[in-house]
Design a protein around this motif. Structure first.
Motif, mmCIF file in Angstrom:
data_model
loop_
_atom_site.group_PDB
_atom_site.id
_atom_site.type_symbol
_atom_site.label_atom_id
_atom_site.label_comp_id
_atom_site.label_asym_id
_atom_site.label_seq_id
_atom_site.Cartn_x
_atom_site.Cartn_y
_atom_site.Cartn_z
ATOM 1 N N LEU A 221 1.161 -0.971 0.136
ATOM 2 C CA LEU A 221 0.334 -0.393 0.139
ATOM 3 C C LEU A 221 0.657 1.604 0.199
ATOM 4 O O LEU A 221 0.140 2.750 -0.803
ATOM 5 C CB LEU A 221 -0.999 0.050 1.229
ATOM 6 C CG LEU A 221 -1.852 -1.301 1.304
ATOM 7 C CD1 LEU A 221 -2.424 -1.395 2.638
ATOM 8 C CD2 LEU A 221 -3.115 -1.002 -0.247
ATOM 9 N N ARG A 227 -1.842 10.189 5.779
ATOM 10 C CA ARG A 227 -2.902 8.639 5.616
ATOM 11 C C ARG A 227 -3.236 7.896 6.929
ATOM 12 O O ARG A 227 -3.667 7.949 7.363
ATOM 13 C CB ARG A 227 -2.927 8.466 4.086
ATOM 14 C CG ARG A 227 -4.176 6.946 3.895
ATOM 15 C CD ARG A 227 -4.039 6.078 3.399
ATOM 16 N NE ARG A 227 -5.464 5.114 3.432
ATOM 17 C CZ ARG A 227 -5.325 3.986 3.260
ATOM 18 N NH1 ARG A 227 -4.444 4.023 1.894
ATOM 19 N NH2 ARG A 227 -6.322 3.052 2.969
ATOM 20 N N ALA A 274 -9.370 3.958 7.619
ATOM 21 C CA ALA A 274 -8.851 2.895 5.870
ATOM 22 C C ALA A 274 -9.592 3.663 5.215
ATOM 23 O O ALA A 274 -9.463 3.858 3.441
ATOM 24 C CB ALA A 274 -8.914 1.819 6.496
ATOM 25 N N VAL A 275 -11.059 3.668 5.400
ATOM 26 C CA VAL A 275 -11.934 3.397 3.531
ATOM 27 C C VAL A 275 -11.843 5.204 3.594
ATOM 28 O O VAL A 275 -11.786 4.895 1.728
ATOM 29 C CB VAL A 275 -13.150 2.964 4.524
ATOM 30 C CG1 VAL A 275 -13.821 3.045 3.139
ATOM 31 C CG2 VAL A 275 -13.104 0.991 4.599
ATOM 32 N N ARG A 278 -8.772 5.842 1.137
ATOM 33 C CA ARG A 278 -8.418 4.818 0.370
ATOM 34 C C ARG A 278 -7.833 5.310 -0.780
ATOM 35 O O ARG A 278 -6.816 5.344 -1.707
ATOM 36 C CB ARG A 278 -8.747 4.251 -0.098
ATOM 37 C CG ARG A 278 -9.986 4.395 -0.464
ATOM 38 C CD ARG A 278 -11.212 3.198 -0.748
ATOM 39 N NE ARG A 278 -12.289 3.909 -1.516
ATOM 40 C CZ ARG A 278 -14.029 4.267 -1.029
ATOM 41 N NH1 ARG A 278 -14.155 4.950 0.470
ATOM 42 N NH2 ARG A 278 -14.275 4.499 -2.085
#
Length: 315
Positions: A221, A227, A274-275, A278
Motif C-alpha cells: 500500500l 493517511r 482506512a476506507v 483509500r
C-alpha cells in the motif's frame, strides 16, 4: 536547493524527519532520567533532572553523529527509529503487566490478592519494584529504537510505511488489551495477577501481530504519513465516541462495558478511516540516481509528413 531540502527522487531524510528524530531523542532522554530517578528511590529532584539532561544530550548527540558521519540518514530511517521507540515503549508496558502478575503469584498468598481488576496487581501482591518496572519499559523502548533504525536502514522504508507499522503495533496492542481487560473484569475465574498476565499477553501478542501485518501491507500500500494519521484519528475518535457515550449514559460506569465498547469504537473508527483515505496518494520509495550512472531511453515525436525517432540519455 539547500542541503536539507533533497530533490524529490533523493533517498535521504528530510529536515522534518530529522527534527522529529531529535524530538524523540530528547523524549527518550527524559524518560531515561525518570527511569533512573525511580530506580534510585532517593526522591530528590536531582535524581530525575540531572540524568534526564545528560541522557537527552546523549540522545541528541547520537542523532547528530549518525546523520553527519558519512552519508546522511536514508529517507524513512528517522521515522523507523521513532516507530521502534514507540513500539518498544508499548512492549515494555505489556511486559510489565506480565512481570507483575508472575511476581504476585510467586510472592503472595491468595488471601493477599484482591480480585477487582487488572490494574490492582501493581499495588497488591507483586514484589516487583518500581525501579524494575521502569527498567523493563526503558530497556524495551531503547531496544525498539535500535531495532527500528537497523531494520529501516537495511531493508529500506518510507516515513509513511514506518508510521503505518507504528500505528499497527499501537492499535494491535491497545484493542486486544482492552478487550481482554474488559472481559476479565469482575470474573470470578481469575484473580488480579492472572488477569494482568492474560491482558499483558494479549496486548503483547496483538502488538506484534499488528506490526508484522502492517509491515507486510505497507510494502504493497505504501501509505503516506498523512493517511496514517487520519486513520489514527478515526481510531481515537471512535474509541472516545463509544466510550464517552457509554460513560455519559451509564449511572454507574463499569469496567467491562466501558473497555469493550471503547475497543469496538476504536476498531470501527480505524476501518472508517482506512476506507475514507483509500484514494490518498501513496508514499513510494525513492532511489538516488548516482552521478556516474548511465541511462538510455528511446524518444519518438510526430512531425509533419512523418516522425522522428532517436535515443536520449546520460553516458
Amino acid at each position: 536547493m539547500s542541503a536539507d531540502a533533497p530533490s524529490p527522487r533523493e533517498d535521504r531524510r528530510t529536515s522534518d524527519e530529522l527534527a522529529m528524530l531529535y524530538g524523540n531523542a530528547v523524549a527518550w532522554g527524559v524518560g531515561s532520567g525518570v527511569a533512573v530517578g525511580i530506580a534510585s528511590e532517593s526522591g530528590k529532584p536531582a535524581a530525575f533532572v540531572l540524568p534526564a539532561i545528560g541522557m537527552s544530550a546523549l540522545g541528541a548527540g547520537a542523532v547528530a553523529l549518525l546523520d553527519s558521519t558519512g552519508e546522511p540518514l536514508r529517507r524513512g530511517v528517522p521515522s523507523a527509529i521513532a516507530a521502534g521507540l514507540s513500539t518498544g515503549l508499548s512492549a515494555g508496558v505489556y511486559a510489565s503487566f506480565i512481570a507483575h502478575g508472575v511476581s504476585a503469584h510467586r510472592g503472595a498468598s491468595a488471601e493477599d490478592i484482591s480480585d477487582t481488576g487488572v490494574f490492582d496487581v501493581f499495588d497488591e501482591g507483586s514484589r516487583l519494584s518500581a525501579g524494575a518496572t521502569a527498567g523493563i519499559v526503558w530497556g524495551a523502548s531503547t531496544a525498539g529504537a535500535l531495532t527500528g533504525g537497523l531494520l529501516g536502514h537495511t531493508l529500506g522504508t518510507t516515513p509513511g510505511r514506518a508510521s503505518f507499522i507504528q500505528s499497527g503495533a499501537e492499535w494491535g496492542g491497545i484493542i486486544p488489551f482492552a478487550i481482554m481487560a474488559g472481559s476479565l473484569s469482575g470474573s470470578s475465574s481469575f484473580d488480579a495477577p492472572e488477569r494482568a498476565i492474560l491482558a499483558g499477553t494479549a496486548g503483547f501478542v496483538g502488538m506484534t501481530a499488528g506490526a508484522v501485518t502492517t509491515g507486510l501491507l505497507g510494502r504493497r500500500l505504501s501509505p503516506s504519513t498523512a493517511r496514517v494519521r487520519y486513520i489514527d484519528l478515526g481510531g481515537i475518535g471512535g474509541g472516545l465516541l463509544a466510550g464517552g457515550i457509554y460513560a455519559s449514559a451509564a449511572r454507574d460506569i463499569q469496567t467491562r462495558p466501558f473497555f469493550l465498547l471503547s475497543a469496538l469504537g476504536a476498531g470501527v473508527g480505524l476501518g472508517i478511516g482506512a476506507v475514507a483515505t483509500r484514494n490518498m496518494a501513496p508514499d513510494l520509495p525513492r532511489r538516488d540516481r548516482k552521478a556516474n550512472e548511465a541511462w538510455v531511453r528511446p524518444t519518438f515525436a510526430p512531425v509533419e509528413g512523418g516522425a522522428t525517432a532517436g535515443v536520449a540519455g546520460v553516458f
